[in-house]
Write an enzyme that holds these catalytic residues in place. Sequence first.
Site, PDB file in Angstrom:
ATOM      1  N   LYS A 107      -0.125   6.729  -6.142  1.00  0.00           N
ATOM      2  CA  LYS A 107       0.857   7.685  -7.347  1.00  0.00           C
ATOM      3  C   LYS A 107       2.581   7.259  -7.173  1.00  0.00           C
ATOM      4  O   LYS A 107       3.282   6.427  -8.386  1.00  0.00           O
ATOM      5  CB  LYS A 107       0.118   9.027  -8.091  1.00  0.00           C
ATOM      6  CG  LYS A 107       1.394   9.015  -9.266  1.00  0.00           C
ATOM      7  CD  LYS A 107       2.588  10.427  -8.736  1.00  0.00           C
ATOM      8  CE  LYS A 107       3.321  10.667 -10.040  1.00  0.00           C
ATOM      9  NZ  LYS A 107       4.174  11.536  -9.628  1.00  0.00           N
ATOM     10  N   ASP A 140      -0.840  10.111 -12.963  1.00  0.00           N
ATOM     11  CA  ASP A 140      -1.720  11.134 -12.740  1.00  0.00           C
ATOM     12  C   ASP A 140      -1.946  12.251 -13.347  1.00  0.00           C
ATOM     13  O   ASP A 140      -2.623  11.516 -13.961  1.00  0.00           O
ATOM     14  CB  ASP A 140       0.325  12.406 -12.269  1.00  0.00           C
ATOM     15  CG  ASP A 140       0.715  12.130 -13.019  1.00  0.00           C
ATOM     16  OD1 ASP A 140       0.407  12.067 -14.443  1.00  0.00           O
ATOM     17  OD2 ASP A 140       1.692  11.415 -12.738  1.00  0.00           O
TER      18      ASP A 140
END
Length: 214
Positions: free
Chosen positions: A125, A143
Amino acid sequence: MTIKLNKEEKVEKLVELFSENYPEPGTALKHKSSFELLIATILSAQTTDVQVNKVTKELFKKYNTPQDLLKLSQKELEKKINSIGLYRNKAKYILKTCRILLDEFKGKVPETRKELLKLSGVGRKTANVVLANAFSKAAFPVDTHVFRVSERLGLSSGKNVDQTEKELTELIPKKYWIDFHHWLIDHGRAICKAQNPDCENCFASHLCRYYQNK
DNA sequence: AACTCGGGGCA
DNA sequence: TGCCCAGAGTT
């Protein structure tokens, strides 16, 4: 009252709605060098932009290169960031990352995912956030909020993170990546919560798959 | 695959 | 006052 749209049309509608309701997305990451962006993104794990801003605003006044931050001991850095959660780990990750940047990347933030993943505190991420924000490259950052909200809206399948990343990367025009990422996160916190989403107060419910099937 | 870090937000 | 979390590393 619901409206049927294809995904591309839905994205355009959402851009309008999100920009009205969340006018300043991603305040912690904007107007920063790639290095400051990297550090701010490492700090942002499991916390909010508001919290990150409290710390970075002061920190980056004096420390904005790997060399600068390495002047600090881990304890000293911990003290400067201890108003956010997980600060001991984050201080450790940041100093280790600065060391790796100097030793392996000539002090510059690398521009590929493979290299970014060698840094400490940088996972898929964070790597994508840096690539998208700093270098306009690679894939849409996913996420937990992005995963859930995009699935509910019907923008992604919700199968797994890999698949979601692929789907959103293709679906969302690159020029919207940065803002869209933060919009989905803001929305996931404020309204489209994991438990008991507040659909009654959601400005996008009329084009939401989850709401239609409720 | 489960566990850990952690202050802040929110019920 | 207790529960949960805008990830990543470790075991």
